[in-house]
Design a protein around this motif. Structure first.
Motif, PDB file in Angstrom:
ATOM      1  N   ILE A  85       0.878  -1.157  -0.057  1.00  0.00           N
ATOM      2  CA  ILE A  85       0.109   0.087   0.060  1.00  0.00           C
ATOM      3  C   ILE A  85       0.783   1.142  -0.018  1.00  0.00           C
ATOM      4  N   SER A  86       2.045   1.308   0.489  1.00  0.00           N
ATOM      5  CA  SER A  86       3.048   2.540   0.533  1.00  0.00           C
ATOM      6  C   SER A  86       3.330   2.817  -0.966  1.00  0.00           C
ATOM      7  N   TYR A  87       3.271   2.055  -1.967  1.00  0.00           N
ATOM      8  CA  TYR A  87       3.327   2.200  -3.228  1.00  0.00           C
ATOM      9  C   TYR A  87       2.053   2.656  -4.218  1.00  0.00           C
ATOM     10  N   ILE A  88       1.057   2.537  -3.371  1.00  0.00           N
ATOM     11  CA  ILE A  88      -0.230   2.626  -4.415  1.00  0.00           C
ATOM     12  C   ILE A  88      -0.786   4.415  -3.924  1.00  0.00           C
ATOM     13  N   PRO A  89      -0.744   5.129  -4.864  1.00  0.00           N
ATOM     14  CA  PRO A  89      -1.170   6.793  -4.624  1.00  0.00           C
ATOM     15  C   PRO A  89      -2.607   6.621  -4.411  1.00  0.00           C
ATOM     16  N   CYS A  90      -2.958   7.808  -3.613  1.00  0.00           N
ATOM     17  CA  CYS A  90      -4.476   8.012  -3.239  1.00  0.00           C
ATOM     18  C   CYS A  90      -4.702   9.235  -4.226  1.00  0.00           C
ATOM     19  N   PHE A  91      -6.072   9.483  -4.403  1.00  0.00           N
ATOM     20  CA  PHE A  91      -6.445  10.265  -5.472  1.00  0.00           C
ATOM     21  C   PHE A  91      -7.482  11.323  -5.039  1.00  0.00           C
ATOM     22  N   CYS A  92      -7.722  11.320  -3.669  1.00  0.00           N
ATOM     23  CA  CYS A  92      -8.789  12.237  -2.966  1.00  0.00           C
ATOM     24  C   CYS A  92      -8.279  13.659  -2.670  1.00  0.00           C
ATOM     25  N   GLY A  93      -6.887  14.054  -3.050  1.00  0.00           N
ATOM     26  CA  GLY A  93      -6.452  15.450  -2.893  1.00  0.00           C
ATOM     27  C   GLY A  93      -5.787  15.430  -1.562  1.00  0.00           C
ATOM     28  N   CYS A  94      -5.634  14.341  -0.823  1.00  0.00           N
ATOM     29  CA  CYS A  94      -4.951  14.321   0.456  1.00  0.00           C
ATOM     30  C   CYS A  94      -3.448  14.602   0.406  1.00  0.00           C
ATOM     31  N   GLU A  95      -2.901  14.722  -0.695  1.00  0.00           N
ATOM     32  CA  GLU A  95      -1.525  15.266  -0.925  1.00  0.00           C
ATOM     33  C   GLU A  95      -1.257  16.572  -0.617  1.00  0.00           C
ATOM     34  N   ARG A  96      -2.244  17.329  -0.275  1.00  0.00           N
ATOM     35  CA  ARG A  96      -2.549  18.653   0.021  1.00  0.00           C
ATOM     36  C   ARG A  96      -2.062  18.821   1.519  1.00  0.00           C
ATOM     37  N   GLY A  97      -2.513  17.740   2.179  1.00  0.00           N
ATOM     38  CA  GLY A  97      -2.290  17.403   3.660  1.00  0.00           C
ATOM     39  C   GLY A  97      -1.146  16.724   4.054  1.00  0.00           C
ATOM     40  N   GLY A  98      -0.330  16.451   2.996  1.00  0.00           N
ATOM     41  CA  GLY A  98       1.153  15.796   3.414  1.00  0.00           C
ATOM     42  C   GLY A  98       1.126  14.456   3.090  1.00  0.00           C
ATOM     43  N   HIS A  99       0.203  13.682   2.585  1.00  0.00           N
ATOM     44  CA  HIS A  99       0.137  12.287   2.435  1.00  0.00           C
ATOM     45  C   HIS A  99       0.922  11.900   1.427  1.00  0.00           C
ATOM     46  N   LYS A 100       1.623  10.621   1.512  1.00  0.00           N
ATOM     47  CA  LYS A 100       2.509  10.532   0.350  1.00  0.00           C
ATOM     48  C   LYS A 100       2.062   9.094  -0.184  1.00  0.00           C
ATOM     49  N   SER A 101       1.104   8.593   0.189  1.00  0.00           N
ATOM     50  CA  SER A 101       0.519   7.340  -0.586  1.00  0.00           C
ATOM     51  C   SER A 101      -0.596   6.815   0.048  1.00  0.00           C
ATOM     52  N   ASN A 102      -1.458   6.080  -0.534  1.00  0.00           N
ATOM     53  CA  ASN A 102      -2.535   5.458   0.143  1.00  0.00           C
ATOM     54  C   ASN A 102      -2.474   5.313   1.641  1.00  0.00           C
ATOM     55  N   GLU A 103      -1.359   4.524   1.958  1.00  0.00           N
ATOM     56  CA  GLU A 103      -0.931   4.007   3.339  1.00  0.00           C
ATOM     57  C   GLU A 103      -1.132   5.154   4.193  1.00  0.00           C
ATOM     58  N   SER A 104      -0.607   6.555   3.919  1.00  0.00           N
ATOM     59  CA  SER A 104      -0.691   7.801   4.836  1.00  0.00           C
ATOM     60  C   SER A 104      -2.187   8.210   5.139  1.00  0.00           C
ATOM     61  N   CYS A 105      -3.129   7.748   4.268  1.00  0.00           N
ATOM     62  CA  CYS A 105      -4.710   8.004   4.558  1.00  0.00           C
ATOM     63  C   CYS A 105      -4.942   7.315   5.747  1.00  0.00           C
ATOM     64  N   PHE A 106      -4.439   6.280   6.211  1.00  0.00           N
ATOM     65  CA  PHE A 106      -4.664   5.465   7.343  1.00  0.00           C
ATOM     66  C   PHE A 106      -3.725   5.384   8.436  1.00  0.00           C
ATOM     67  N   VAL A 107      -2.495   5.270   8.180  1.00  0.00           N
ATOM     68  CA  VAL A 107      -1.215   5.345   9.105  1.00  0.00           C
ATOM     69  C   VAL A 107      -0.571   6.364   9.134  1.00  0.00           C
ATOM     70  N   ALA A 108      -0.339   7.173  10.217  1.00  0.00           N
ATOM     71  CA  ALA A 108       0.365   8.420  10.299  1.00  0.00           C
ATOM     72  C   ALA A 108       1.924   8.252  10.551  1.00  0.00           C
ATOM     73  N   SER A 109       1.965   7.208  11.561  1.00  0.00           N
ATOM     74  CA  SER A 109       3.241   6.984  11.734  1.00  0.00           C
ATOM     75  C   SER A 109       3.554   5.509  12.169  1.00  0.00           C
ATOM     76  N   ARG A 110       4.686   5.015  11.970  1.00  0.00           N
ATOM     77  CA  ARG A 110       5.027   3.700  12.543  1.00  0.00           C
ATOM     78  C   ARG A 110       6.088   3.564  13.612  1.00  0.00           C
ATOM     79  N   HIS A 111       6.534   4.876  14.109  1.00  0.00           N
ATOM     80  CA  HIS A 111       7.463   5.088  15.078  1.00  0.00           C
ATOM     81  C   HIS A 111       6.952   4.520  16.559  1.00  0.00           C
ATOM     82  N   ASN A 112       7.546   3.674  17.258  1.00  0.00           N
ATOM     83  CA  ASN A 112       7.149   2.977  18.325  1.00  0.00           C
ATOM     84  C   ASN A 112       5.550   2.621  18.439  1.00  0.00           C
ATOM     85  N   GLY A 113       5.258   1.804  17.425  1.00  0.00           N
ATOM     86  CA  GLY A 113       3.787   1.390  17.151  1.00  0.00           C
ATOM     87  C   GLY A 113       3.101   2.126  16.328  1.00  0.00           C
ATOM     88  N   ILE A 114       1.852   1.702  16.000  1.00  0.00           N
ATOM     89  CA  ILE A 114       1.335   2.557  14.771  1.00  0.00           C
ATOM     90  C   ILE A 114       0.485   3.628  15.491  1.00  0.00           C
TER      91      ILE A 114
END
Length: 97
Positions: free
Chosen positions: A8-37
């Motif tokens: 999923i980290s290699y799949i783009p998202c098309f909703c416009g969320c790139e304006r909010g800093g999202h990098k892939s469809n994964e970003s739409c669901f997972v903000a961080s993987r540091h010390n857990g999700i």
């Protein structure tokens, strides 16, 4: 999205969320993987994010490669939604995934 970042980290998202800093469809669901999700609740409230993630996981479970999934997702959504996340391309088979 949380269980399969290798796809999923290699799949783009098309909703416009790139304006909010999202990098892939994964970003739409997972903000961080540091010390857990740390979850991002954007994806669970966005029909486009959910459809892209669901279709990605269905194709992955059916055996499609990450590169093929990306091609199919882009072909389906790019003409209807002009912007997308700045998602890296998946590694070439044999050199990563």
């Amino acid at each position: 999205a949380a269980r399969h970042p290798e796809v999923i980290s290699y799949i783009p998202c098309f909703c416009g969320c790139e304006r909010g800093g999202h990098k892939s469809n994964e970003s739409c669901f997972v903000a961080s993987r540091h010390n857990g999700i740390t979850w991002d609740n954007h994806g669970i409230n966005c029909e486009i994010c959910l459809r892209v993630a669901l279709e990605t996981m269905q194709m992955s479970k059916a055996g499609a490669s990450t590169a093929d999934i990306r091609k199919l997702i882009e072909a389906k959504y790019a003409s209807s939604f002009p912007g997308h996340t700045p998602t890296p391309m998946p590694p070439v088979r044999g050199k990563g995934i």
